[in-house]
Design a protein around this motif. Structure first.
Motif, PDB file in Angstrom:
ATOM      1  N   ASN A 198       1.145  -1.281   0.334  1.00 22.84           N
ATOM      2  CA  ASN A 198       0.278   0.207  -0.091  1.00 22.84           C
ATOM      3  C   ASN A 198       0.820   1.300   0.264  1.00 22.84           C
ATOM      4  N   GLY A 199       1.902   1.122   1.018  1.00 24.71           N
ATOM      5  CA  GLY A 199       3.088   2.194   0.378  1.00 24.71           C
ATOM      6  C   GLY A 199       3.742   2.689  -1.379  1.00 24.71           C
ATOM      7  N   ILE A 200       3.279   1.206  -1.397  1.00 30.42           N
ATOM      8  CA  ILE A 200       3.882   1.764  -2.613  1.00 30.42           C
ATOM      9  C   ILE A 200       3.304   2.549  -4.396  1.00 30.42           C
ATOM     10  N   ILE A 232      -5.523   5.647   3.135  1.00 34.18           N
ATOM     11  CA  ILE A 232      -5.600   6.820   3.892  1.00 34.18           C
ATOM     12  C   ILE A 232      -6.128   5.963   5.545  1.00 34.18           C
ATOM     13  N   VAL A 233      -7.048   4.761   5.034  1.00 40.05           N
ATOM     14  CA  VAL A 233      -6.695   3.843   6.529  1.00 40.05           C
ATOM     15  C   VAL A 233      -6.148   3.183   6.639  1.00 40.05           C
ATOM     16  N   SER A 234      -5.612   2.242   5.123  1.00 40.35           N
ATOM     17  CA  SER A 234      -4.346   1.508   5.416  1.00 40.35           C
ATOM     18  C   SER A 234      -2.815   1.979   5.971  1.00 40.35           C
ATOM     19  N   HIS A 235      -2.958   3.212   5.978  1.00 38.20           N
ATOM     20  CA  HIS A 235      -1.778   4.159   6.151  1.00 38.20           C
ATOM     21  C   HIS A 235      -1.843   4.014   8.113  1.00 38.20           C
ATOM     22  N   PHE A 236      -3.413   4.790   7.908  1.00 31.61           N
ATOM     23  CA  PHE A 236      -3.481   5.238   9.701  1.00 31.61           C
ATOM     24  C   PHE A 236      -3.660   3.825  10.930  1.00 31.61           C
ATOM     25  N   GLU A 257       8.167  10.272   9.752  1.00 32.20           N
ATOM     26  CA  GLU A 257       7.310   9.297  10.241  1.00 32.20           C
ATOM     27  C   GLU A 257       6.563   8.297   9.242  1.00 32.20           C
ATOM     28  N   PHE A 258       5.760   9.258   8.652  1.00 29.66           N
ATOM     29  CA  PHE A 258       4.433   8.238   8.132  1.00 29.66           C
ATOM     30  C   PHE A 258       4.372   9.003   6.596  1.00 29.66           C
ATOM     31  N   PRO A 259       5.619   8.683   6.140  1.00 28.15           N
ATOM     32  CA  PRO A 259       5.705   9.466   4.992  1.00 28.15           C
ATOM     33  C   PRO A 259       4.502   9.149   3.780  1.00 28.15           C
ATOM     34  N   MET A 309     -12.491   6.478  11.490  1.00 25.23           N
ATOM     35  CA  MET A 309     -13.029   7.743  11.684  1.00 25.23           C
ATOM     36  C   MET A 309     -11.710   8.604  12.300  1.00 25.23           C
ATOM     37  N   GLY A 310     -10.469   7.407  12.985  1.00 25.71           N
ATOM     38  CA  GLY A 310      -9.336   8.706  13.247  1.00 25.71           C
ATOM     39  C   GLY A 310      -8.967   9.070  11.887  1.00 25.71           C
ATOM     40  N   ALA A 311      -8.116   8.080  10.988  1.00 18.35           N
ATOM     41  CA  ALA A 311      -8.174   8.491   9.473  1.00 18.35           C
ATOM     42  C   ALA A 311      -8.823   9.932   8.933  1.00 18.35           C
ATOM     43  N   ALA A 312     -10.065  10.063   8.988  1.00 21.52           N
ATOM     44  CA  ALA A 312     -10.930  11.208   8.876  1.00 21.52           C
ATOM     45  C   ALA A 312     -10.386  12.669   9.508  1.00 21.52           C
ATOM     46  N   GLY A 313     -10.324  12.126  10.694  1.00 17.91           N
ATOM     47  CA  GLY A 313      -9.765  13.471  11.904  1.00 17.91           C
ATOM     48  C   GLY A 313      -8.375  13.279  11.116  1.00 17.91           C
TER      49      GLY A 313
END
Length: 566
Positions: A198-200, A232-236, A257-259, A309-313
């Protein structure tokens, strides 16, 4: 090295017309590719001169066809392990060849526009896309761990090769994008069982759309919304628990930290600042947040619900904190009205967020006061939405501001939220205040100030009704956990009373109910009493009397008073 390279390239070139299923031929090809892979780490220039790309391209295509047609059941998306005869190459053989072949392709494209162009334009085809999708979605029937690992490595190698095909090359970006969006990228974004894939996918997305309005426009579809939201959800998931205090975290540290998460989130800022959605009734930002908010909390999928919910925030936070990076025009477009309306409706429907909130009491002016975390991801999203709306309202017309403020349930929900994190009481004889997550209470008061500033009496009355006026008046104290809380409260009261005689009269009618000798006053040797009322010395630590009228502050000179009497 040059002669050895030439020999390997010549041998590999003969594979084009060799028997596709002969195991000896396939494994010989594998060994030659392995040699070429080792050379590609240090001798990329020699390989470019020897025409490695033109030799390698057909092998990549053969790998895709061999795996798809010989060893994958395309209807059931399951990996078949049987072979036709002992002399045939197995699925494992072909996966090994695929891994090494795509790794060579990845390496020879580094700083080589020629190889990039040849491989990307001639050999990225439907078979490759189908192969990626199968690797991302297949169910392996074999319990062989090595087979599963090979499937993962193959998908990673293909993804890495695609990244290098498009790196710094505008022409190849267009060609590759047309092939991999949306089907291949969507499959990669959802392949949680394949590490780093998913990062790729985020890297490919970021590279392809960053410099091209045309490719950016392709995202304005349901597939684009699903792709960005899934990433967004997967990286969150890289966050440990509930995100906290993101507004004091610099984008630079987030990027470090989270590129991959930041790359994906910047897709939203690219679209917001591009102006390509000016005439759209429903913006991409609104669709993306809607996708993330779409879901109901239940025991079965609470984990993914919290993640969304966290990802949307976090998405709203990034959009908000980057507002100063672009020009004023971009700032306006980063706050589309339909997204503000969506969030206002969502807040109006989430008045139950306050239920079950932990009660934490403490002092508000101690320098070592710990920052209180958000209770849940939903709580964090509520806070992020408030901040985003507050920032976005200032970019809207007065008509739109009034429309937002009158959204069904919006202001009552805000008041209920503020009441749930407000209050004061004596604990062990010391006055303590209800604590909130960092800046939560001050941000709530700020949005009341902004809404009341519209000058609309209906909005002013709606805020002041049902104890709202008294609630805001009770916030006029300093709280280090809520910067500018007192100032926002004073400004909110000013806006509420401006041109509104009803609220002005309501404030005039309010009388002092109690004098509270706080811990801070006691430490200063100061106590508060009602003017004209005689107080006994032992009342300082007793319950405060219910008093009305004016208040004077007197120095506590008990010892001096005793000495004077003597």
């Amino acid at each position: 090295m040059a002669d050895n390279t030439s020999e390997v390239v010549r041998e590999l070139a003969t594979f084009k017309s060799a028997g596709l299923w002969d195991r000896k031929t396939v494994m010989k090809t594998y060994m030659n590719l392995k040699m070429l892979y080792n050379m590609s780490k240090t001798s990329r220039k020699i390989l470019e001169e020897k025409g490695t790309a033109s030799m390698l391209g057909p092998i990549l295509v053969l790998c895709c066809h061999a795996c798809l047609k010989a060893h994958f059941n395309e209807n059931s998306e399951e990996l078949e392990t049987k072979k036709v005869s002992e002399d045939d190459a197995t699925h494992t053989d072909w996966l090994k060849v695929s891994v090494i072949a795509f790794r060579v392709a990845r390496n020879i494209c580094v700083e080589s526009p020629k190889n990039q162009a040849e491989l990307a334009q001639d050999y990225i085809n439907d078979a490759l896309v189908a192969f990626i999708v199968h690797l991302c979605t297949l169910k392996v029937q074999s319990e062989d761990v090595s087979t599963v690992k090979l499937c993962q490595q193959t998908a990673q190698a293909i993804g890495q090769a695609l990244v290098n095909f498009v790196a710094g090359n505008e022409e190849t970006q267009t060609g590759v994008w047309k092939k991999i969006f949306p089907k291949a990228l969507l499959a990669m974004s959802k392949a949680q069982h394949i590490p780093r894939l998913n990062g790729i996918a985020s890297g490919l997305l970021h590279t392809c759309i960053a410099t091209s309005p045309e490719r950016l426009s392709d995202l304005l579809s349901s597939e684009g919304v699903e792709l960005v939201s899934s990433l967004i959800v997967s990286h969150f998931q890289c966050f440990d628990g509930i995100p906290q205090d993101p507004w004091v975290t610099s984008l630079q540290s987030l990027d470090k930290e989270f590129p991959e998460l930041v790359w994906t989130l910047h897709t939203l800022t690219h679209i917001a600042s591009s102006g390509i959605e000016k005439k759209k009734e429903v913006s991409f930002l609104s669709q993306t947040i809607t996708y993330l908010l779409d879901g109901k909390e239940n025991k079965e999928d609470k984990g993914i619900y919290d993640l969304k919910m966290g990802a949307a925030g976090i998405a709203l936070v990034l959009l908000d904190v980057t507002q100063g990076e672009e020009n004023e025009k971009a700032q306006e477009e980063r706050y589309p009205l339909d997204l503000l309306e969506l969030l206002a409706l969502w807040i109006g429907d989430k008045s139950s967020v306050v239920q079950g909130r932990k009660e934490i009491w403490g002092h508000t002016t101690e320098k070592d006061t710990e920052r209180i975390p958000h209770d849940t991801s939903l709580d964090f999203l509520y806070h992020a939405s408030i901040r985003y709306i507050t920032s976005g309202i200032s970019k809207q017309s007065s008509v739109d501001i009034k429309k937002l403020a009158k959204t069904n349930g919006f202001i009552p929900s805000l008041k209920k939220q503020l009441a749930s994190i407000s209050g004061a009481k004596k604990i062990d004889g010391k006055l303590q205040f209800r604590q909130s997550a960092y800046r939560f209470r001050s941000d709530l008061i700020n949005i009341f100030s902004t809404l009341a500033g519209s000058g609309d009496k209906t909005i002013q009355d709606l805020i002041a009704a049902d104890g709202g006026l008294e609630l805001i008046m009770s916030q006029t104290y300093i709280d280090l956990n809520n910067p500018l809380q007192r100032e926002y409260s004073v400004l909110a009261l000013r806006h509420l009373t401006k041109g509104n005689s009803k609220i002005q009269d309501a404030i005039r009618s309010i009388q002092l109910q109690e004098v509270s000798n706080t811990t801070e006053l006691a430490e200063m040797g100061v106590r508060a009493v009602r003017k004209g009322v005689e107080t006994k010395e032992n009342q300082l630590d007793a319950k405060d009397p219910v008093l009305g009228g004016h208040v004077r502050v007197a120095l506590d000179r008990r010892k001096d008073a005793k000495m004077a009497k003597k």
